[in-house]
Motif scaffolding. Structure first.
Motif, mmCIF file in Angstrom:
data_model
loop_
_atom_site.group_PDB
_atom_site.id
_atom_site.type_symbol
_atom_site.label_atom_id
_atom_site.label_comp_id
_atom_site.label_asym_id
_atom_site.label_seq_id
_atom_site.Cartn_x
_atom_site.Cartn_y
_atom_site.Cartn_z
ATOM 1 N N GLY B 97 11.561 10.393 3.001
ATOM 2 C CA GLY B 97 10.406 10.026 2.177
ATOM 3 C C GLY B 97 10.341 8.532 1.923
ATOM 4 N N LEU B 98 11.515 7.912 1.682
ATOM 5 C CA LEU B 98 11.541 6.468 1.431
ATOM 6 C C LEU B 98 11.137 5.685 2.682
ATOM 7 N N GLY B 99 11.303 6.331 3.841
ATOM 8 C CA GLY B 99 10.916 5.668 5.088
ATOM 9 C C GLY B 99 9.416 5.458 5.212
ATOM 10 N N TYR B 100 8.620 6.275 4.524
ATOM 11 C CA TYR B 100 7.162 6.169 4.669
ATOM 12 C C TYR B 100 6.610 4.784 4.327
ATOM 13 N N PRO B 101 7.068 4.162 3.228
ATOM 14 C CA PRO B 101 6.572 2.797 2.980
ATOM 15 C C PRO B 101 6.867 1.845 4.137
ATOM 16 N N ALA B 102 7.990 2.108 4.848
ATOM 17 C CA ALA B 102 8.358 1.220 5.958
ATOM 18 C C ALA B 102 7.348 1.294 7.104
ATOM 19 N N LEU B 103 6.530 2.346 7.102
ATOM 20 C CA LEU B 103 5.504 2.442 8.131
ATOM 21 C C LEU B 103 4.350 1.487 7.833
ATOM 22 N N ARG B 104 4.263 1.053 6.573
ATOM 23 C CA ARG B 104 3.140 0.193 6.178
ATOM 24 C C ARG B 104 3.566 -1.237 5.845
ATOM 25 N N VAL B 105 4.763 -1.390 5.262
ATOM 26 C CA VAL B 105 5.188 -2.740 4.875
ATOM 27 C C VAL B 105 6.506 -3.103 5.570
ATOM 28 N N LYS B 106 6.678 -4.391 5.795
ATOM 29 C CA LYS B 106 7.872 -4.860 6.506
ATOM 30 C C LYS B 106 8.552 -5.975 5.703
ATOM 31 N N GLY B 107 9.751 -6.324 6.142
ATOM 32 C CA GLY B 107 10.454 -7.496 5.634
ATOM 33 C C GLY B 107 10.655 -7.502 4.129
ATOM 34 N N HIS B 108 10.241 -8.617 3.502
ATOM 35 C CA HIS B 108 10.480 -8.786 2.068
ATOM 36 C C HIS B 108 9.779 -7.707 1.242
ATOM 37 N N PHE B 109 8.595 -7.309 1.699
ATOM 38 C CA PHE B 109 7.835 -6.315 0.940
ATOM 39 C C PHE B 109 8.565 -4.970 0.955
ATOM 40 N N LEU B 110 9.119 -4.630 2.109
ATOM 41 C CA LEU B 110 9.885 -3.389 2.206
ATOM 42 C C LEU B 110 11.133 -3.474 1.326
ATOM 43 N N ALA B 111 11.741 -4.646 1.314
ATOM 44 C CA ALA B 111 12.923 -4.847 0.461
ATOM 45 C C ALA B 111 12.577 -4.562 -0.996
#
Lengths: 248, 326
Positions: B97-111
């Motif tokens: 489930g936490l992986g889903y944001p990684a489909l939309r945001v990268k790098g610092h935002f994902l952090a």
């Protein structure tokens, strides 16, 4: 005539107020090598990216072997037998040439689980060796892809596009930045692959000599629309094309 | 390093790991057990970050999910071997489930997204007293017993942890050597090219998070039994950053990096204790100097030494890889 391998119907794409592609339609049949040329900014790459699912077109459809593939993700399109190369370098620099080639074929083998529990090479070693040999990269098999020269990386990029045995390959400026010797080698290998496997190609290219000697048919784009279509000889002598390139 | 030399080295390291705690006091054995447990957590983050290129500042929260699930179940009479898989499975599901944001945001935002998740888990653990014991935590977590082999004493628990670590490492070795491992690396190096070659980058991204989180959960299940007491403060953001430091110091994207990194982060402060009040200062300076001069981590030091004697090609820095459409 048989069903086209690729059928593009009235594709349109705008970026803000600029119309990059204006209702482009064309068919490509099995074994054909279609060249797509045009001056800078004519919409070639945008059209390519719309066909390949990298961009979502504003209107129009794309059919591959009769199936509507409009809006499909690039990975699904690839699994339907559509390969591509990129205008810029697009290899995996920290992987060996062999691993790059195996990666290009592994998603077409077995299931997700068999790719986890099966052998590391996804049983693709023999196929990968054949592809490496076909593009004459044997001496570079274990070399990091990122350490190859520009031309060698372009060649590897092409080999990766062919690894899964696609029915259709779209090549985006394969000759860009490649020296004359390597260019002749690339052209000869592409022609040989087309002759051996009957694979259909669509090629975007600025190098006219490369396009005219490789392609069986050429479509010319200008300002996002098709302005001419014909054999290389017909295109060479077409006044509209000459005017578009010279700005007349 | 050729395969034969690598096998010999691994056997020597396992022999050292078996022999090292013999004759040592409880505290040394406790520190060594911690090193093994954090190696597992760092192995998971190394898959997510090092191999698949997805930044995560939430590994400690997965340790928390694994630890609390295992603790709650073992306290209610379950055997560790039955409780641990549930904790690990919970981490897989939450990690997916936490992986889903990684489909939309990268790098610092994902952090930042993962950082927020870590804080969220911390707050849930602190506030839901009826389940987690709140700030008082859970006490008296039992250690597993296997017939006549009890892990109640520190040395047997160390060997039990060592065995679990070896199994987890073998499983990780299998993953990174499989076509999945190749797909993870492709995702890190050029996701658009990977997608164009049929790699389902969405699924691979989610799996990178989910599998990495499972390792966090396994480490949590072990730490709960090691300390026999857990509370939310043990799984805060500082601990996620600590695990990230282990991956960076050891060498992100290298199989043995997490073991080295966890060794440095856990063992070095202990070794430096003879410097008394200065040990944290010296430790921090050493880490900063190392990351400046060898950004590829401790494994990179070996690479530099090897490159001095054996010439080998490296990826060129002058040719920019393209296909970065999105």
């Amino acid at each position: 005539m048989s069903q086209p391998v690729l059928s593009v119907r009235r594709i349109e794409k705008s970026f803000g107020g600029i119309k990059a592609v204006r209702g482009v339609s064309f068919d490509v049949h099995k074994g054909e090598i279609l060249g797509l040329i045009g001056p800078n900014g004519s919409g070639k790459s945008t059209l390519f990216n719309c066909i390949l699912g990298q961009l979502e077109p504003d209107a129009g459809q794309v059919h591959v072997n009769g199936r509507d593939v409009s809006g499909l993700r690039p990975s699904k399109l690839n699994r339907l037998g559509v390969g591509r190369t990129f205008q810029q370098l697009a290899v995996f620099p920290q992987m060996s040439v062999f691993d790059n080639i195996v990666l290009a074929g592994q998603e077409h083998r077995g299931t997700m689980l068999s790719r986890l529990f099966g052998p590391s090479d996804a049983r693709l070693t023999a196929d990968a060796e054949r592809m490496i040999s076909f593009f004459r990269l044997n001496h570079l098999r274990g070399t990091l892809a990122g350490s190859l020269s520009y031309g060698q990386q372009k060649l590897l990029d092409a080999a990766m596009a062919f690894m899964a045995g696609p029915a259709l390959v779209l090549l985006d400026e394969p000759a860009g930045g490649v020296n004359l010797t390597m260019l002749a080698h690339l052209r000869e290998r592409l022609a040989a692959y087309n002759a051996e496997h009957g694979t259909t190609f669509v090629v975007i290219e600025h190098n006219m000599e490369f396009v005219m000697s490789l392609c069986t048919r050429v479509i010319v784009l200008a300002e996002g629309a098709v302005i001419a279509e014909g054999t290389p000889d017909e295109i060479r002598s077409n006044q509209t094309v000459i005017d578009a390139y010279l700005g007349g | 390093m050729n395969a034969w030399l690598r096998r010999v080295l691994i056997l020597v390291l396992i022999a050292l790991a078996i022999g090292a705690p013999l004759g040592q006091g409880n505290y040394i054995i406790y520190v060594m057990t911690s090193w093994l447990i954090f190696s597992i957590a760092a192995m998971g983050l190394n898959l997510t970050l090092g191999y698949a290129g997805q930044i995560s500042l939430a590994q400690a929260s997965f340790m928390a999910i694994g630890a609390y699930t295992t603790a709650l179940l073992t306290l209610s009479g379950w055997h560790w071997l039955a409780a641990m898989p549930l904790g690990v499975l919970a981490c897989f599901v939450v990690g997916f489930g936490l992986g889903y944001p990684a489909l939309r945001v990268k790098g610092h935002f994902l952090a930042f997204v993962t950082l927020a998740f870590n804080t969220l888990v911390f707050l849930v653990l602190r506030n839901e007293e009826w389940l987690t014991g709140g700030t008082y935590g859970l006490v008296g977590i039992p250690r597993p017993t296997f017939g006549l082999f009890s892990t109640m004493r520190s040395l047997p628990f160390y060997y039990f942890t060592l065995m679990v670590t070896i199994i987890a490492a073998l499983a990780m070795w299998g993953i990174v050597r499989s076509p999945w491992g190749r797909a993870f690396r492709a995702l890190r190096e050029n996701p658009i090219r990977a997608e164009s070659l049929g790699v389902d980058t969405r699924r691979i991204t989610l799996l990178a998070f989910a599998i990495g989180s499972m390792y966090g959960g396994l480490a949590g299940a072990l730490i709960a039994s090691l300390v026999q007491f857990i509370e939310p403060g043990s799984f805060g953001l500082a601990h996620s950053l600590r695990i990230l430091l282990m991956v960076a110091v050891g060498g992100a994207g290298y199989f043995f990096g997490p073991f080295l990194g966890a060794g440095v982060v856990i063992l070095l402060p202990e070794i430096l204790r003879f410097t008394e009040g200065y040990y944290l200062i010296i430790y921090a300076v050493l880490v900063i100097v190392m990351l400046i001069f060898v950004p590829s981590g401790m494994i990179g030091i070996w690479g530099r030494i090897r490159d001095r004697f054996i010439a080998r090609p490296v990826a060129r820095a002058d040719l920019q890889q393209g296909a970065q459409l999105k």
